[in-house]
Design a protein around this motif. Sequence first.
Motif, PDB file in Angstrom:
ATOM      1  N   GLU A  48      60.932  99.169   9.685  1.00 14.00           N
ATOM      2  CA  GLU A  48      62.254  98.565   9.845  1.00 14.00           C
ATOM      3  C   GLU A  48      62.985  98.634   8.521  1.00 14.00           C
ATOM      4  O   GLU A  48      62.407  98.332   7.474  1.00 14.00           O
ATOM      5  CB  GLU A  48      62.113  97.116  10.298  1.00 14.00           C
ATOM      6  N   VAL A  49      64.235  99.033   8.572  1.00 16.30           N
ATOM      7  CA  VAL A  49      65.064  99.103   7.371  1.00 16.30           C
ATOM      8  C   VAL A  49      66.418  98.459   7.643  1.00 16.30           C
ATOM      9  O   VAL A  49      66.899  98.457   8.770  1.00 16.30           O
ATOM     10  CB  VAL A  49      65.282 100.556   6.888  1.00 16.30           C
ATOM     11  N   VAL A  50      66.989  97.900   6.598  1.00 16.34           N
ATOM     12  CA  VAL A  50      68.359  97.431   6.643  1.00 16.34           C
ATOM     13  C   VAL A  50      69.176  98.451   5.859  1.00 16.34           C
ATOM     14  O   VAL A  50      68.915  98.677   4.674  1.00 16.34           O
ATOM     15  CB  VAL A  50      68.510  96.026   6.026  1.00 16.34           C
ATOM     16  N   TRP A  51      70.116  99.086   6.530  1.00 18.16           N
ATOM     17  CA  TRP A  51      70.866 100.180   5.931  1.00 18.16           C
ATOM     18  C   TRP A  51      71.858  99.646   4.919  1.00 18.16           C
ATOM     19  O   TRP A  51      72.609  98.719   5.197  1.00 18.16           O
ATOM     20  CB  TRP A  51      71.601 100.959   7.029  1.00 18.16           C
ATOM     21  N   SER A  52      71.887 100.239   3.730  1.00 22.86           N
ATOM     22  CA  SER A  52      72.816  99.792   2.693  1.00 22.86           C
ATOM     23  C   SER A  52      74.189 100.435   2.838  1.00 22.86           C
ATOM     24  O   SER A  52      75.146  99.995   2.230  1.00 22.86           O
ATOM     25  CB  SER A  52      72.251 100.098   1.310  1.00 22.86           C
ATOM     26  N   GLY A  53      74.246 101.508   3.626  1.00 18.31           N
ATOM     27  CA  GLY A  53      75.523 102.186   3.815  1.00 18.31           C
ATOM     28  C   GLY A  53      75.819 103.222   2.760  1.00 18.31           C
ATOM     29  O   GLY A  53      76.932 103.715   2.668  1.00 18.31           O
TER      30      GLY A  53
END
Length: 129
Positions: free
Chosen positions: A63-68
Motif C-alpha cells: 500500500e502506498v500513499v501517492w505524493s503526486g
Amino acid sequence: MFTDDFLNAGAQQNLSSRSGWSLADGTASDIYIPAAGSTLDYVSTTDTSVRCTDQGSADHYTEVVWSGNGSGFMCIRHTDSNNLIGFRNTGSAWQVYKRVAGTFTQLGSTYAVASSPGDVARLSATGDT
C-alpha cells in the motif's frame, strides 16, 4: 507484519540501507528517501529494484500513499527485476502488471484516472502462484 513509514530526519538515505530492505538489482543510490523526507524518490533513468527482506507469507499486500510527484512502479511480489507482480501509475492512469522472464504482461484493464496527492493505492496477493 513489515511496515515502513519512510521517515528520514537526516541526510539522503538509500532505501536498500534501511532495516528490512535489500538491493535486488541495479544501483543502491537510485531509490532513496530525500534528506528530512517522508517519501520515496528515484532516479528514473535506471532499472533498479529494492525489496523487503521479510515478505512474511505469500498472502500480503503493498500500500502506498501517492505524493503526486510523477509516475512510479510498486511491487507486491518481487523475486528479481525480471520476475514480479506490481502496479504502476503513469500520472494519468493505473495499471497492474506481471513480469515473467523479463516480459511484462498487463493484467486487467487500464484504470484511466489521474493520480492526485494523497491517493492510496493497495494491491493484495493471496496464495503462492
